[in-house]
Design a protein around this motif. Structure first.
Motif, PDB file in Angstrom:
ATOM      1  N   LEU A  13       4.723 -19.430 -15.857  1.00  0.00           N
ATOM      2  CA  LEU A  13       5.093 -18.319 -16.700  1.00  0.00           C
ATOM      3  C   LEU A  13       5.484 -18.212 -17.469  1.00  0.00           C
ATOM      4  O   LEU A  13       6.417 -18.195 -18.314  1.00  0.00           O
ATOM      5  CB  LEU A  13       6.075 -18.480 -15.159  1.00  0.00           C
ATOM      6  N   ALA A  14       4.827 -17.148 -18.221  1.00  0.00           N
ATOM      7  CA  ALA A  14       4.554 -16.604 -19.830  1.00  0.00           C
ATOM      8  C   ALA A  14       5.619 -15.446 -19.211  1.00  0.00           C
ATOM      9  O   ALA A  14       5.555 -15.359 -20.871  1.00  0.00           O
ATOM     10  CB  ALA A  14       3.206 -17.050 -20.189  1.00  0.00           C
ATOM     11  N   ALA A  15       5.102 -14.403 -18.410  1.00  0.00           N
ATOM     12  CA  ALA A  15       5.550 -13.409 -18.873  1.00  0.00           C
ATOM     13  C   ALA A  15       5.751 -12.370 -17.160  1.00  0.00           C
ATOM     14  O   ALA A  15       5.517 -12.904 -16.353  1.00  0.00           O
ATOM     15  CB  ALA A  15       4.952 -11.980 -19.801  1.00  0.00           C
ATOM     16  N   VAL A  16       6.544 -11.528 -16.912  1.00  0.00           N
ATOM     17  CA  VAL A  16       6.836 -10.957 -15.567  1.00  0.00           C
ATOM     18  C   VAL A  16       6.906  -9.523 -15.994  1.00  0.00           C
ATOM     19  O   VAL A  16       7.726  -9.320 -16.912  1.00  0.00           O
ATOM     20  CB  VAL A  16       8.146 -11.776 -15.292  1.00  0.00           C
ATOM     21  N   ARG A  17       6.314  -8.392 -15.975  1.00  0.00           N
ATOM     22  CA  ARG A  17       6.304  -7.471 -15.642  1.00  0.00           C
ATOM     23  C   ARG A  17       7.060  -6.898 -14.277  1.00  0.00           C
ATOM     24  O   ARG A  17       5.933  -6.259 -13.175  1.00  0.00           O
ATOM     25  CB  ARG A  17       4.625  -6.896 -16.186  1.00  0.00           C
ATOM     26  N   VAL A  18       7.834  -6.486 -14.121  1.00  0.00           N
ATOM     27  CA  VAL A  18       8.545  -5.278 -13.199  1.00  0.00           C
ATOM     28  C   VAL A  18       8.064  -3.694 -13.374  1.00  0.00           C
ATOM     29  O   VAL A  18       8.860  -3.471 -14.302  1.00  0.00           O
ATOM     30  CB  VAL A  18       9.620  -5.276 -13.228  1.00  0.00           C
ATOM     31  N   GLY A  19       7.680  -3.100 -12.857  1.00  0.00           N
ATOM     32  CA  GLY A  19       7.048  -1.750 -12.376  1.00  0.00           C
ATOM     33  C   GLY A  19       5.118  -1.489 -12.783  1.00  0.00           C
ATOM     34  O   GLY A  19       4.255  -2.984 -13.235  1.00  0.00           O
ATOM     35  N   GLU A  20       4.765  -0.759 -12.857  1.00  0.00           N
ATOM     36  CA  GLU A  20       3.753  -0.373 -13.551  1.00  0.00           C
ATOM     37  C   GLU A  20       3.079  -0.574 -14.482  1.00  0.00           C
ATOM     38  O   GLU A  20       3.672  -0.751 -15.274  1.00  0.00           O
ATOM     39  CB  GLU A  20       3.905   1.861 -13.111  1.00  0.00           C
ATOM     40  N   LEU A  21       1.818  -1.307 -14.745  1.00  0.00           N
ATOM     41  CA  LEU A  21       1.304  -1.701 -15.336  1.00  0.00           C
ATOM     42  C   LEU A  21       0.263  -0.724 -16.348  1.00  0.00           C
ATOM     43  O   LEU A  21      -0.208  -0.198 -15.027  1.00  0.00           O
ATOM     44  CB  LEU A  21       0.391  -2.980 -15.521  1.00  0.00           C
ATOM     45  N   VAL A  43      -9.449 -15.018 -16.215  1.00  0.00           N
ATOM     46  CA  VAL A  43      -8.467 -15.707 -15.769  1.00  0.00           C
ATOM     47  C   VAL A  43      -8.333 -15.337 -14.132  1.00  0.00           C
ATOM     48  O   VAL A  43      -9.073 -14.416 -13.519  1.00  0.00           O
ATOM     49  CB  VAL A  43      -7.480 -14.449 -16.559  1.00  0.00           C
ATOM     50  N   ARG A  44      -7.876 -15.972 -13.248  1.00  0.00           N
ATOM     51  CA  ARG A  44      -7.594 -15.358 -12.218  1.00  0.00           C
ATOM     52  C   ARG A  44      -6.917 -14.110 -11.289  1.00  0.00           C
ATOM     53  O   ARG A  44      -5.375 -14.385 -11.818  1.00  0.00           O
ATOM     54  CB  ARG A  44      -6.967 -16.586 -11.195  1.00  0.00           C
ATOM     55  N   PHE A  45      -6.885 -13.528 -11.143  1.00  0.00           N
ATOM     56  CA  PHE A  45      -6.114 -12.416 -10.260  1.00  0.00           C
ATOM     57  C   PHE A  45      -6.439 -12.408  -8.784  1.00  0.00           C
ATOM     58  O   PHE A  45      -7.383 -12.350  -8.323  1.00  0.00           O
ATOM     59  CB  PHE A  45      -7.204 -10.897 -10.770  1.00  0.00           C
ATOM     60  N   LEU A  46      -4.709 -12.040  -8.381  1.00  0.00           N
ATOM     61  CA  LEU A  46      -4.540 -12.525  -7.200  1.00  0.00           C
ATOM     62  C   LEU A  46      -3.734 -10.895  -6.824  1.00  0.00           C
ATOM     63  O   LEU A  46      -2.413 -11.236  -7.232  1.00  0.00           O
ATOM     64  CB  LEU A  46      -3.307 -13.491  -6.836  1.00  0.00           C
ATOM     65  N   TRP A  47      -3.619 -10.474  -6.272  1.00  0.00           N
ATOM     66  CA  TRP A  47      -2.571  -9.468  -4.759  1.00  0.00           C
ATOM     67  C   TRP A  47      -2.706 -10.023  -4.224  1.00  0.00           C
ATOM     68  O   TRP A  47      -3.483 -10.262  -2.948  1.00  0.00           O
ATOM     69  CB  TRP A  47      -4.205  -7.772  -4.559  1.00  0.00           C
ATOM     70  N   SER A 105       0.735  -0.787   0.453  1.00  0.00           N
ATOM     71  CA  SER A 105       0.205  -0.180  -0.150  1.00  0.00           C
ATOM     72  C   SER A 105       0.950   0.754   0.060  1.00  0.00           C
ATOM     73  O   SER A 105       0.208   2.609  -0.015  1.00  0.00           O
ATOM     74  CB  SER A 105      -0.427  -0.366   1.386  1.00  0.00           C
ATOM     75  N   TRP A 106       2.242   1.108   0.428  1.00  0.00           N
ATOM     76  CA  TRP A 106       2.453   2.306   0.391  1.00  0.00           C
ATOM     77  C   TRP A 106       4.044   2.560  -1.092  1.00  0.00           C
ATOM     78  O   TRP A 106       4.451   3.382  -1.170  1.00  0.00           O
ATOM     79  CB  TRP A 106       4.093   2.037   1.688  1.00  0.00           C
ATOM     80  N   CYS A 107       3.843   1.763  -2.435  1.00  0.00           N
ATOM     81  CA  CYS A 107       3.291   1.777  -3.267  1.00  0.00           C
ATOM     82  C   CYS A 107       3.027   2.419  -4.394  1.00  0.00           C
ATOM     83  O   CYS A 107       2.338   1.772  -4.621  1.00  0.00           O
ATOM     84  CB  CYS A 107       3.759   0.261  -3.907  1.00  0.00           C
ATOM     85  N   PRO A 108       3.424   3.637  -4.654  1.00  0.00           N
ATOM     86  CA  PRO A 108       2.666   4.309  -5.665  1.00  0.00           C
ATOM     87  C   PRO A 108       2.874   3.457  -7.137  1.00  0.00           C
ATOM     88  O   PRO A 108       1.112   4.176  -7.165  1.00  0.00           O
ATOM     89  CB  PRO A 108       3.244   5.567  -5.573  1.00  0.00           C
ATOM     90  N   PRO A 109       2.801   3.463  -7.560  1.00  0.00           N
ATOM     91  CA  PRO A 109       2.902   2.892  -8.653  1.00  0.00           C
ATOM     92  C   PRO A 109       2.479   1.619  -8.484  1.00  0.00           C
ATOM     93  O   PRO A 109       0.823   1.234  -9.013  1.00  0.00           O
ATOM     94  CB  PRO A 109       3.993   2.587  -9.755  1.00  0.00           C
ATOM     95  N   CYS A 110       1.913   1.035  -7.540  1.00  0.00           N
ATOM     96  CA  CYS A 110       0.290   0.221  -6.833  1.00  0.00           C
ATOM     97  C   CYS A 110      -0.326   0.747  -7.005  1.00  0.00           C
ATOM     98  O   CYS A 110      -1.395  -0.584  -7.360  1.00  0.00           O
ATOM     99  CB  CYS A 110       1.294  -1.035  -5.931  1.00  0.00           C
ATOM    100  N   ARG A 111      -0.316   1.532  -6.190  1.00  0.00           N
ATOM    101  CA  ARG A 111      -2.353   1.813  -6.179  1.00  0.00           C
ATOM    102  C   ARG A 111      -2.504   2.485  -7.294  1.00  0.00           C
ATOM    103  O   ARG A 111      -3.562   2.172  -7.637  1.00  0.00           O
ATOM    104  CB  ARG A 111      -1.774   3.093  -5.117  1.00  0.00           C
ATOM    105  N   ARG A 112      -1.153   3.294  -8.826  1.00  0.00           N
ATOM    106  CA  ARG A 112      -1.906   3.542  -9.457  1.00  0.00           C
ATOM    107  C   ARG A 112      -2.552   2.596 -10.072  1.00  0.00           C
ATOM    108  O   ARG A 112      -3.635   2.751 -11.154  1.00  0.00           O
ATOM    109  CB  ARG A 112      -0.533   4.376  -9.914  1.00  0.00           C
ATOM    110  N   GLU A 113      -1.927   1.641 -10.723  1.00  0.00           N
ATOM    111  CA  GLU A 113      -2.728   0.471 -11.171  1.00  0.00           C
ATOM    112  C   GLU A 113      -3.343  -0.466 -11.293  1.00  0.00           C
ATOM    113  O   GLU A 113      -3.190  -1.670 -11.578  1.00  0.00           O
ATOM    114  CB  GLU A 113      -1.294  -0.577 -11.555  1.00  0.00           C
ATOM    115  N   MET A 114      -3.551  -0.357  -9.398  1.00  0.00           N
ATOM    116  CA  MET A 114      -4.114  -0.806  -9.401  1.00  0.00           C
ATOM    117  C   MET A 114      -6.332  -0.896  -9.221  1.00  0.00           C
ATOM    118  O   MET A 114      -6.562  -2.129  -9.848  1.00  0.00           O
ATOM    119  CB  MET A 114      -4.749  -0.569  -7.094  1.00  0.00           C
TER     120      MET A 114
END
Length: 277
Positions: free
Chosen positions: A251-259, A194-198, A169-178
């Motif tokens: 595992l098909a893909a990894v995205r590090v950073g905001e989506l 597609v199952r989304f898990l946070w 919750s302290w991560c700004p890009p995490c909050r923006r992409e929610m």
């Protein structure tokens, strides 16, 4: 799949490093050949990569035009990693072709610079592909407790595409992409499933529950990982990090950073078996 270099808290994609190295070498070749012909570096040392960069971004934006239409300012936010490399290379080839048509004195040096760039870029891409693990990583043997008090074991989700988002919750890009991820979850077709898990990393349950309620995240899909075990086990401590697993649990893909909505749609299409728009 994104492969990254970890330098302490800094996370750099290897393909970005390859791209920057190729650009530097291409520019050096262009300038040295121009100097041998008694020319200055000229404007093409910066114009050519700028044209390619703009074309690569526009190629991706046009592919997902409907998603960018509702948030036009996102077109300029290149942090989402949305690029069409072949559109950029095509624009660069067209640029060089125009130099030859106009008999520009820089046509030979610019061509050599572009050829160097393309060669190094393709070589780097090939090396990364060749050194990638032969077997794709599977859903890790990890289980967590969701906010609805149910236990979710990742290996048991095999059979459907899974998106695992590591966040805090302290991560700004995490909050923006929610909101982007929640909207994609709600808008998906029944065929996608597609199952989304946070999976929260390192925060106490009350903090996670309060934030999830504010964001209207489904309690059954928000998992607690107070010790950050999943991120450490996967080798991804940077937040946000999103992992995309296909129906076979690979595992098909990894995205590090905001989506962004577009880059998320691109990755979901990869794991769901549906073509992107």
């Amino acid at each position: 799949m994104d492969r990254v270099l970890h330098l302490g808290p800094l996370v750099l994609p290897w393909m970005l490093l390859v791209l920057l190295g190729a650009w530097q070498l291409g520019t050096m070749v262009h300038e040295r050949l121009a100097a041998r012909r008694g020319l200055t570096g000229g404007p093409h040392g910066w114009r050519l990569p700028l044209v390619a960069l703009i074309a690569a971004r526009l190629g991706f934006v046009l592919r997902y035009a409907d998603l960018y239409a509702s948030a036009s300012v996102a077109v300029l936010d290149i942090r989402d990693g949305g690029w069409s490399p072949w559109a950029g290379l095509g624009a660069a080839l067209l640029y060089v072709a125009l130099l030859w048509l106009r008999r520009s004195p820089w046509r030979q040096s610019a061509t050599a610079g572009l050829a160097t760039f393309a060669g190094v870029w393709l070589l780097g891409w090939g090396v990364l592909q060749a050194t990638a693990p032969r077997e794709q990583a599977a859903l890790p043997s990890w289980q967590g407790v969701a906010l609805d008090a149910r236990t979710v074991a990742l290996p048991e989700l095999k059979g459907q595409p899974v998106v695992v988002n590591l966040w805090a919750s302290w991560c700004p890009p995490c909050r923006r992409e929610m909101p982007v991820m929640l909207q994609a979850r709600e808008a998906q077709s029944p065929q996608s499933q597609v199952r989304f898990l946070w999976v929260n990393q390192g925060e106490p349950p009350e903090t996670v529950a309060r934030f999830a309620a504010q964001q209207r995240l489904p309690a059954a899909d928000v998992l607690l990982d107070s010790a950050g075990q999943l991120g450490s086990a996967l080798g991804h401590k940077a937040l946000p990090t999103t992992l995309f697993y296909d129906r076979q649990g690979r595992l098909a893909a990894v995205r590090v950073g905001e989506l962004s909505a577009a880059t998320l749609a691109q990755h979901i299409a990869l794991i769901s078996g549906h073509s992107a728009p």
